[in-house]
Design an enzyme around this catalytic site. Structure first.
Site, PDB file in Angstrom:
ATOM      1  N   LYS A   1       3.324  -2.878  -7.355  1.00 38.50           N
ATOM      2  CA  LYS A   1       4.735  -2.794  -7.725  1.00 38.50           C
ATOM      3  C   LYS A   1       5.643  -3.395  -6.662  1.00 38.50           C
ATOM      4  CE  LYS A   1       7.967  -1.157 -10.410  1.00 38.50           C
ATOM      5  NZ  LYS A   1       8.136  -2.059 -11.560  1.00 38.50           N
TER       6      LYS A   1
ATOM      7  N   ARG B   1       1.910   1.309  -5.964  1.00 36.06           N
ATOM      8  CA  ARG B   1       2.035   0.360  -4.850  1.00 36.06           C
ATOM      9  C   ARG B   1       0.720  -0.344  -4.534  1.00 36.06           C
ATOM     10  NH1 ARG B   1       6.557   1.138  -1.812  1.00 36.06           N
ATOM     11  NH2 ARG B   1       5.585   0.074  -0.083  1.00 36.06           N
TER      12      ARG B   1
ATOM     13  N   GLU C   1      10.423 -14.172 -19.408  1.00 32.58           N
ATOM     14  CA  GLU C   1      10.135 -12.763 -19.157  1.00 32.58           C
ATOM     15  C   GLU C   1       9.123 -12.223 -20.178  1.00 32.58           C
ATOM     16  OE1 GLU C   1      10.437 -10.865 -16.794  1.00 32.58           O
ATOM     17  OE2 GLU C   1      10.369  -8.844 -17.578  1.00 32.58           O
TER      18      GLU C   1
ATOM     19  N   GLU D   1       0.853 -10.352 -17.618  1.00 33.19           N
ATOM     20  CA  GLU D   1       0.532  -9.446 -16.513  1.00 33.19           C
ATOM     21  C   GLU D   1      -0.139  -8.150 -16.960  1.00 33.19           C
ATOM     22  OE1 GLU D   1       3.860  -8.123 -14.137  1.00 33.19           O
ATOM     23  OE2 GLU D   1       5.117  -7.912 -15.898  1.00 33.19           O
TER      24      GLU D   1
ATOM     25  N   CYS E   1       0.855  -1.183   0.000  1.00 38.62           N
ATOM     26  CA  CYS E   1       0.000   0.000   0.000  1.00 38.62           C
ATOM     27  C   CYS E   1       0.891   1.233   0.000  1.00 38.62           C
ATOM     28  CB  CYS E   1      -0.879   0.027   1.236  1.00 38.62           C
ATOM     29  SG  CYS E   1      -1.831  -1.482   1.450  1.00 38.62           S
TER      30      CYS E   1
ATOM     31  N   LYS F   1       5.514 -10.648 -19.172  1.00 42.28           N
ATOM     32  CA  LYS F   1       5.093  -9.291 -19.555  1.00 42.28           C
ATOM     33  C   LYS F   1       3.733  -9.331 -20.227  1.00 42.28           C
ATOM     34  CE  LYS F   1       7.099  -7.433 -17.622  1.00 42.28           C
ATOM     35  NZ  LYS F   1       8.217  -7.705 -16.787  1.00 42.28           N
TER      36      LYS F   1
ATOM     37  N   ASN G   1       0.440  -0.075   6.081  1.00 42.55           N
ATOM     38  CA  ASN G   1       0.904  -0.952   5.006  1.00 42.55           C
ATOM     39  C   ASN G   1       1.479  -2.178   5.689  1.00 42.55           C
ATOM     40  OD1 ASN G   1       2.040  -2.110   2.742  1.00 42.55           O
ATOM     41  ND2 ASN G   1       3.841  -0.775   2.766  1.00 42.55           N
ATOM     42  N   GLY G   2       1.060  -3.378   5.272  1.00 40.13           N
ATOM     43  CA  GLY G   2       1.587  -4.596   5.886  1.00 40.13           C
ATOM     44  C   GLY G   2       0.466  -5.485   6.372  1.00 40.13           C
TER      45      GLY G   2
ATOM     46  N   TRP H   1      -3.821  -1.840  -1.478  1.00 31.14           N
ATOM     47  CA  TRP H   1      -3.830  -3.112  -2.205  1.00 31.14           C
ATOM     48  C   TRP H   1      -4.360  -4.119  -1.201  1.00 31.14           C
ATOM     49  CZ3 TRP H   1      -1.460  -7.925  -1.744  1.00 31.14           C
ATOM     50  CH2 TRP H   1      -1.479  -8.728  -2.888  1.00 31.14           C
TER      51      TRP H   1
ATOM     52  N   HIS I   1       7.919 -31.972 -24.951  1.00 31.28           N
ATOM     53  CA  HIS I   1       7.544 -32.836 -23.828  1.00 31.28           C
ATOM     54  C   HIS I   1       6.199 -32.430 -23.223  1.00 31.28           C
ATOM     55  CE1 HIS I   1      11.420 -34.810 -23.986  1.00 31.28           C
ATOM     56  NE2 HIS I   1      11.973 -33.615 -24.106  1.00 31.28           N
TER      57      HIS I   1
END
Ligand code: F6R
Length: 614
Positions: free
Chosen positions: A609, A27, A487, A494, A2, A491, A100-101, A74, A510
C-alpha cells in the site's frame, strides 16, 4: 513498505503485536515475525507468508513477555523466506531489530563487519544494520541509545527501526529517516510504536510522530526521550488522534476494498464538507487564500504523484486548465526526480499521495522545494511525511484506506482537486459566479449519484462473469474520461492479474487497434458530453473489428446502448464531474473479476500500500 509494531508495558505483548501486524499487513505481506523478551531471553518467531501463517507457526509455544516487536515484510533484499523475515538478531544475539526502508551502503558495511568476524544468516540489509549497531556498541562502550545514534550517522538510506536489547526489557529504541513511525503514549510509561496509528488507536489516542533523523528511547521508568542524530534533545510533541476504530475494520463486508468502494458517497461528502458555501457561492480551500500571492503569480502548475494518485493528477490537469486557465504538467514523481527538470520559483507544485509516504513523491517535493517552487500537498494520511514536507495543502478526509487497490482515495483526491481548481479560478477571477454556483451544486450531488451507481453492482457482476477469463482488456476514454480509462485498467490488472491498458479513445487507431478481435473486451466511457459523437465513432471502429464493447453511458442513452454488447448507465452530470462517477463501475468490475478468479483483492501479489522505497 514494511509494517512495524512494538509494545512496552504490563500487558502480554504477543497479542498486541499480532493484532497490530494484521492492521499493518496492507504495507507488506510476504513474511512476518515477532520477538518478545522473557526471562532475559528472546522468544523469536518468524516465517514466510502472512501474519496468519506466523500465528500458525507459533501455535502453542510460549509467547510470554511484556515487551516485543513485530514486523510484516515486503521484500527488498533477498527473497521472502523464513531467514530473511524480520526481526534480525545481532552477531552475539543480544539485540533484535525490525526495519522498514533500505540501507544503501549495506554492502560496504557488511564486508567490513565480515572482516571483523561477523557471520550473517540472511540476505538482508537489516541484519547488517543490527550487527553494525552491536559493533559500535562494543567498540565504543556506548549504551544502546548512543550506539544507535552513532551507527545511524554512518548509514546511507531510509529507515524506520525498532530495536530491543534482551538485557534491558524495560526499554525500546526507535529511529526514523524517510519512513514513518508513530509512538503511542499510554498511562504510566506504557508505549506502543507502529508504522501508522492503526495498531495504536484502540489503546491510546495520544501519539508522537517521530521526525526524520530522530531517535527515541522508550523507557518504563524514564518515559520518552528523543534526540536527533546530531545529539540535540527534542521535546516530544504529543498530539491527539482523531481516527475512529470502526474506520479501520471491515464493517460486515467481505473485503476492505468492497467496503471502501461502498463508502464513497460518505467519503466524498467528507472531502467536500465545509469547503464550499452554496448560499454564498464561494469555495474555501485551506492553502489558497493564505498563499494567494503564490497562486496568483503561478505561470504553471506541476503535479507530482504515482499510480492512482497520478491519475487523479491527470484529472486535475483538465480541471485547472479549463477552470483557472493555468497550464499544467503532470509528472510521474519517479521520472521527475531524476530528469533534471526545469522548475521555476513561480511554479506551484501539487503533490498528491494517499499514504503521504511515497518515496518518489517525497523526493520530487524536495527537488521542487530547492528550486523555490510553492508546494501544495493533497494527502489522505494526517501527519504523514508528505503532509509535513509541503508548504501548505488540503487533506482528502477519505478515512483510512486499507485495501491495497486505491478506490475511495482516488475519488476523494479528485473531489479535493476539483474544489482546489474552483477555488484558484475564483481567486484569479477566471470563473463567472453563475458557473461556479452550478458546478458546486453539481459536485454536491455527486455522492447521491454514486449511491445510485452502486446499485448497478449486480449488473456489473454479470459482466464480470462473462469476461473473467479474458487475458487482455482495453479501456478507452476521451477528455475527462481518459484518466478514468487509465485508472480502470490499473484496477483490473493490479487485483485480477489480467493484462489491461488504458488509452485515449482516438489514439487507439495508432496502434492498440491491432489487438482487437472477438476475444477482446473494450471498456469505453461514452457518456453524453463534449466528445460523445467522437467516442461513438471510436466504438464503431472497435465493433468493425469484432471487439466486445462494455460501455458506461448516460442514463437514457440509446445510441451507444444499441452498439454496445453491455452498457452500465450512470446519472447525467457535467463532463468535469464524470470521472468521479464513471470510475465506480470499473472499481466494482475489477473487484468481482478478481474474486471470481480467486485472487486476494485486499492484498494483491507483489504490491504494497505504501511504497516507501524508490
Ligand atoms: C493503485 C495504487 C497505487 C498508488 C501509488 C501511489 O491502486 O494504490 O498505484 O496509487 O503507489 O501511492 P500514494 O497515493 O500513497 O502516494
Amino acid at each position: 513498505m514494511c509494517g512495524i509494531v512494538g509494545y512496552l508495558g504490563d500487558r502480554p505483548a504477543y497479542d498486541i503485536l499480532i493484532k497490530g501486524l494484521k492492521r499493518l499487513e496492507y504495507r507488506g505481506y510476504d513474511s512476518a515475525g515477532v520477538a518478545m523478551i522473557h526471562n532475559g531471553a528472546f522468544s523469536l518467531f518468524k516465517c514466510k507468508g502472512k501474519v496468519s501463517d506466523l500465528e500458525e507457526a507459533v501455535g502453542m509455544q510460549d509467547k510470554s513477555g511484556n515487551v516485543g516487536i513485530g514486523h510484516t515484510r515486503w521484500a527488498t533484499h533477498g527473497p521472502p523466506n523464513d531467514v530473511n523475515a524480520h526481526p534480525h538478531a545481532s552477531n552475539d544475539g543480544t539485540l533484535v531489530l525490525i526495519h522498514n526502508g533500505i540501507i544503501e551502503n549495506y554492502a560496504s558495511l557488511k564486508s567490513e563487519l565480515i572482516n571483523r568476524g561477523h557471520v550473517f544468516k540472511s540476505d538482508t540489509d537489516t541484519e547488517v544494520l543490527v550487527h553494525f549497531i552491536e559493533d559500535i556498541r562494543d567498540k565504543t562502550g556506548a549504551n544502546l541509545f548512543d550506539a544507535v545514534r552513532i551507527a545511524l550517522s554512518e548509514v546511507i538510506g531510509a529507515y524506520a527501526i525498532v530495536i530491543l536489547d534482551k538485557s534491558n526489557p524495560h526499554q525500546m529504541i526507535a529511529a526514523r529517516k524517510s519512513s514513518p513511525l508513530v509512538i503511542g503514549v499510554g498511562k504510566d510509561n506504557e508505549f506502543y510504536i507502529a508504522s501508522d496509528a492503526t495498531p495504536i488507536i484502540e489503546y491510546t489516542r495520544n501519539v508522537v510522530y517521530l521526525e526524520d533523523e530522530e531517535i527515541a528511547r522508550l523507557d518504563r521508568t524514564d518515559g520518552l526521550k528523543i534526540v536527533t542524530i546530531s545529539n540535540q534533545n527534542k521535546d516530544p510533541y504529543v498530539q491527539e488522534l482523531e481516527m475512529k476504530l470502526e474506520a479501520i475494520e471491515k464493517g460486515g463486508y467481505d473485503s476492505f476494498m468492497l467496503k471502501e468502494i461502498h463508502e464513497q458517497p460518505r467519503s466524498i461528502n467528507d472531502s467536500i464538507r465545509g469547503r464550499m458555501n452554496l448560499g454564498m457561492g464561494t469555495v474555501k480551500m485551506s492553502g489558497v487564500d493564505e498563499h494567494a500571492d503564490r497562486w496568483n503569480k503561478a505561470t504553471r502548475i506541476l503535479v507530482v504523484a504515482c499510480g492512482t494518485s497520478w491519475h487523479a493528477g491527470l484529472v486535475a490537469e483538465y480541471l485547472f486548465e479549463e477552470f483557472a486557465r493555468i497550464p499544467v504538467e503532470v509528472e510521474y514523481a519517479s521520472e521527475f526526480r531524476y530528469r533534471n527538470p526545469v522548475i521555476y520559483p513561480t511554479d506551484v507544485v501539487i503533490a498528491i499521495s494517499q499514504s503521504g509516504e511515497t518515496a518518489d513523491t517525497l523526493a520530487a517535493i524536495e527537488l521542487a522545494k530547492e528550486a523555490g517552487a510553492f508546494i501544495f500537498g493533497v494527502c489522505n494520511v494526517v501527519g504523514s511525511s508528505i503532509a509535513r514536507a509541503t508548504h501548505s495543502g488540503a487533506y482528502t478526509h477519505a478515512g483510512p484506506e486499507i485495501g491495497v487497490a486505491s478506490t475511495k482515495a482516488f475519488t476523494a483526491q479528485v473531489s479535493v482537486l476539483y474544489l482546489l481548481a474552483l477555488s484558484v479560478a475564483q481567486l484569479r477571477g477566471m470563473m463567472r459566479p453563475e458557473r461556479l454556483n452550478r458546478l458546486m451544486a453539481e459536485l454536491n450531488s455527486v455522492p447521491e449519484k454514486i449511491a445510485e451507481v452502486l446499485k448497478t453492482n449486480e449488473d456489473v457482476k454479470k459482466i464480470a462473469e462473462i469476461y473473467k477469463d479474458s487475458t487482455n482488456a482495453l479501456y478507452l476514454g476521451r477528455g475527462y474520461s481518459f484518466p478514468v480509462a487509465l485508472e480502470g485498467a490499473l484496477k483490473l490488472k493490479e487485483i485480477s492479474y489480467i493484462h489491461a491498458e488504458g488509452y485515449p479513445a482516438a489514439e487507439m487507431k495508432h496502434g492498440p487497434i491491432a489487438l482487437i478481435d472477438e476475444e477482446m473486451p473494450v471498456f469505453v466511457i461514452a457518456t453524453q458530453g463534449a466528445s460523445y459523437e467522437k467516442v461513438v465513432s471510436n466504438i464503431q471502429e472497435v465493433k468493425a473489428r469484432k471487439g466486445k464493447i462494455i460501455a458506461i453511458v448516460t442514463e437514457g442513452d440509446k445510441v451507444v446502448k444499441e452498439l454496445a454488447d453491455h452498457a452500465i448507465e450512470i446519472p447525467k452530470s457535467d463532463d468535469s464531474l464524470v470521472p468521479l462517477i464513471s470510475v465506480i463501475p470499473f472499481q466494482l468490475l475489477s473487484y468481482h473479476v478478481a474474486v471470481m478468479r480467486g485472487c486476494n483483492v485486499d492484498q494483491p501479489r507483489n504490491l504494497a500500500k505504501s511504497v516507501t522505497v524508490e
